[in-house]
Design a protein around this motif. Structure first.
Motif, mmCIF file in Angstrom:
data_model
loop_
_atom_site.group_PDB
_atom_site.id
_atom_site.type_symbol
_atom_site.label_atom_id
_atom_site.label_comp_id
_atom_site.label_asym_id
_atom_site.label_seq_id
_atom_site.Cartn_x
_atom_site.Cartn_y
_atom_site.Cartn_z
ATOM 1 N N PRO A 73 13.800 2.119 1.074
ATOM 2 C CA PRO A 73 13.115 1.218 2.005
ATOM 3 C C PRO A 73 11.740 1.720 2.445
ATOM 4 O O PRO A 73 11.500 2.916 2.485
ATOM 5 N N ALA A 74 10.881 0.758 2.775
ATOM 6 C CA ALA A 74 9.514 1.048 3.205
ATOM 7 C C ALA A 74 9.290 0.494 4.601
ATOM 8 O O ALA A 74 9.976 -0.442 5.029
ATOM 9 N N GLN A 75 8.294 1.072 5.288
ATOM 10 C CA GLN A 75 7.943 0.589 6.626
ATOM 11 C C GLN A 75 6.509 0.078 6.683
ATOM 12 O O GLN A 75 6.268 -1.052 7.088
ATOM 13 N N GLU A 76 5.555 0.928 6.273
ATOM 14 C CA GLU A 76 4.134 0.556 6.346
ATOM 15 C C GLU A 76 3.553 0.188 4.986
ATOM 16 O O GLU A 76 2.777 -0.752 4.856
ATOM 17 N N TYR A 77 3.935 0.951 3.963
ATOM 18 C CA TYR A 77 3.382 0.727 2.620
ATOM 19 C C TYR A 77 4.405 1.167 1.590
ATOM 20 O O TYR A 77 5.365 1.881 1.892
ATOM 21 N N VAL A 78 4.207 0.715 0.359
ATOM 22 C CA VAL A 78 5.030 1.159 -0.764
ATOM 23 C C VAL A 78 4.100 1.421 -1.943
ATOM 24 O O VAL A 78 3.135 0.683 -2.176
ATOM 25 N N VAL A 79 4.353 2.524 -2.655
ATOM 26 C CA VAL A 79 3.580 2.867 -3.847
ATOM 27 C C VAL A 79 4.322 2.329 -5.066
ATOM 28 O O VAL A 79 5.511 2.603 -5.250
ATOM 29 N N LEU B 194 0.888 -0.999 -1.987
ATOM 30 C CA LEU B 194 1.104 -2.323 -1.416
ATOM 31 C C LEU B 194 1.381 -2.179 0.073
ATOM 32 O O LEU B 194 2.290 -1.453 0.476
ATOM 33 N N ASP B 195 0.585 -2.843 0.891
ATOM 34 C CA ASP B 195 0.765 -2.812 2.344
ATOM 35 C C ASP B 195 1.857 -3.809 2.729
ATOM 36 O O ASP B 195 1.743 -5.002 2.473
ATOM 37 N N VAL B 196 2.936 -3.307 3.341
ATOM 38 C CA VAL B 196 4.042 -4.175 3.756
ATOM 39 C C VAL B 196 4.233 -4.154 5.274
ATOM 40 O O VAL B 196 5.263 -4.595 5.776
ATOM 41 N N SER B 197 3.238 -3.645 5.998
ATOM 42 C CA SER B 197 3.384 -3.469 7.449
ATOM 43 C C SER B 197 3.609 -4.793 8.181
ATOM 44 O O SER B 197 4.263 -4.815 9.229
ATOM 45 N N ASP B 198 3.088 -5.897 7.647
ATOM 46 C CA ASP B 198 3.244 -7.190 8.305
ATOM 47 C C ASP B 198 4.476 -7.956 7.844
ATOM 48 O O ASP B 198 4.753 -9.049 8.347
ATOM 49 N N TYR B 199 5.215 -7.419 6.872
ATOM 50 C CA TYR B 199 6.401 -8.113 6.376
ATOM 51 C C TYR B 199 7.518 -8.028 7.418
ATOM 52 O O TYR B 199 7.756 -6.970 7.993
ATOM 53 N N VAL C 242 11.338 -7.485 8.625
ATOM 54 C CA VAL C 242 12.414 -6.641 8.106
ATOM 55 C C VAL C 242 13.307 -7.488 7.194
ATOM 56 O O VAL C 242 13.666 -8.623 7.541
ATOM 57 N N GLY C 243 13.629 -6.969 6.009
ATOM 58 C CA GLY C 243 14.478 -7.716 5.086
ATOM 59 C C GLY C 243 14.341 -7.243 3.661
ATOM 60 O O GLY C 243 13.808 -6.162 3.382
ATOM 61 N N VAL C 244 14.819 -8.078 2.731
ATOM 62 C CA VAL C 244 14.835 -7.770 1.302
ATOM 63 C C VAL C 244 13.836 -8.671 0.590
ATOM 64 O O VAL C 244 13.754 -9.881 0.875
ATOM 65 N N TYR C 245 13.101 -8.091 -0.358
ATOM 66 C CA TYR C 245 12.081 -8.808 -1.119
ATOM 67 C C TYR C 245 12.261 -8.543 -2.611
ATOM 68 O O TYR C 245 12.912 -7.569 -3.003
ATOM 69 N N VAL C 246 11.671 -9.418 -3.427
ATOM 70 C CA VAL C 246 11.724 -9.266 -4.879
ATOM 71 C C VAL C 246 10.304 -9.044 -5.385
ATOM 72 O O VAL C 246 9.417 -9.864 -5.129
ATOM 73 N N VAL C 247 10.095 -7.911 -6.088
ATOM 74 C CA VAL C 247 8.793 -7.594 -6.675
ATOM 75 C C VAL C 247 8.888 -7.906 -8.170
ATOM 76 O O VAL C 247 9.668 -7.290 -8.896
ATOM 77 N N VAL C 248 8.101 -8.877 -8.616
ATOM 78 C CA VAL C 248 8.166 -9.375 -9.989
ATOM 79 C C VAL C 248 6.927 -8.949 -10.765
ATOM 80 O O VAL C 248 5.814 -9.003 -10.241
ATOM 81 N N VAL C 249 7.121 -8.527 -12.009
ATOM 82 C CA VAL C 249 6.007 -8.265 -12.917
ATOM 83 C C VAL C 249 6.032 -9.330 -14.011
ATOM 84 O O VAL C 249 7.074 -9.592 -14.613
ATOM 85 N N LEU D 193 12.852 -4.666 -3.121
ATOM 86 C CA LEU D 193 12.113 -3.951 -2.087
ATOM 87 C C LEU D 193 12.754 -4.222 -0.740
ATOM 88 O O LEU D 193 12.979 -5.379 -0.386
ATOM 89 N N ILE D 194 13.040 -3.161 -0.001
ATOM 90 C CA ILE D 194 13.610 -3.301 1.337
ATOM 91 C C ILE D 194 12.557 -2.907 2.365
ATOM 92 O O ILE D 194 11.964 -1.835 2.263
ATOM 93 N N LYS D 195 12.317 -3.771 3.337
ATOM 94 C CA LYS D 195 11.403 -3.459 4.436
ATOM 95 C C LYS D 195 12.237 -3.163 5.687
ATOM 96 O O LYS D 195 13.051 -3.962 6.102
ATOM 97 N N GLU D 196 12.018 -1.975 6.258
ATOM 98 C CA GLU D 196 12.738 -1.585 7.486
ATOM 99 C C GLU D 196 11.923 -1.951 8.723
ATOM 100 O O GLU D 196 10.703 -1.927 8.694
#
Length: 205
Positions: free
Chosen positions: A134-140, A176-181, A183-190, A202-205
């Motif tokens: 899980p990420a809070q502010e950003y994810v690499v 990727l900045d996720v600070s405004d997301y 809290v929850g589960v997301y799907v990162v698609v390529v 992707l999990i945002k805490e």
């Protein structure tokens, strides 16, 4: 010590269909026969982390009933059996679980491209690793063997697009900045010019 089986007589697949979503997902309708005269709460999990399940928890009603679950594969999913668990608590208060398998079709054949000009015949499968997660502010995003100008798209589980970026190299990292997301589960698609390549949770805490 193994958990006892939950008071479930039978689990079956009533229907499985491909969803018309921006990411690879399926609608799974399970039939569950609860042998108790009362309902009990369960969670459904993927012990091998092969899929995202939504909802991940619900109440099993007495008797035989159907339940709709959205199944979102992770990685470069090419179809096959997915192992799932229904986890609950017995009337005596003991944890219980019932395992079952579901056959899913392929999302799409993953892209395989050259990434090392010194080894002209070596092919490497595409990969995407998210750190921290899980990420809070950003994810690499650490990526390998991507086609140039592949797109990375971030969706919530309703299919709403939250972010997109373009990969300007075949391998590397991007933040990727996720600070405004929320809290929850997301799907990162390529995806590339040929379509879907892979997706990750992707999990945002």
């Amino acid at each position: 010590m193994e958990c006892p089986k939950c008071p479930i007589k039978e689990i079956g697949v009533k229907e499985l269909r491909v969803n018309d979503t921006k990411f690879c997902s399926f609608s799974l309708i399970l039939t569950v026969n609860n042998s108790l005269s009362s309902s009990f709460p369960v969670t459904v999990t993927s012990p091998n982390n092969e899929v995202i399940l939504d909802p991940s928890g619900f109440a099993i009603l007495p008797g035989n009933h159907s339940y709709l679950i959205t199944v979102i594969p992770i990685g470069t999913f090419n179809g096959g059996l997915v192992h799932l668990l229904l986890n609950g608590v017995t009337l005596e208060g003991q944890p219980c679980s019932t395992d079952f398998e579901v056959e899913l079709p392929a999302c799409r054949i993953s892209e395989v491209i050259k990434v090392n000009s010194d080894v002209p015949f070596k092919l490497t499968a595409a990969s995407l690793v998210l750190v921290p997660n899980p990420a809070q502010e950003y994810v690499v995003l650490n990526y390998q063997a991507m086609e140039l100008n592949s797109e990375v798209l971030v969706y919530d589980l309703t299919g709403r697009l939250l972010n997109s970026l373009t990969l300007t190299a075949t391998h590397g990292t991007t933040v990727l900045d996720v600070s405004d997301y929320p809290v929850g589960v997301y799907v990162v698609v390529v995806q590339n010019k040929n379509g879907w390549v892979m997706q990750q949770k992707l999990i945002k805490e």
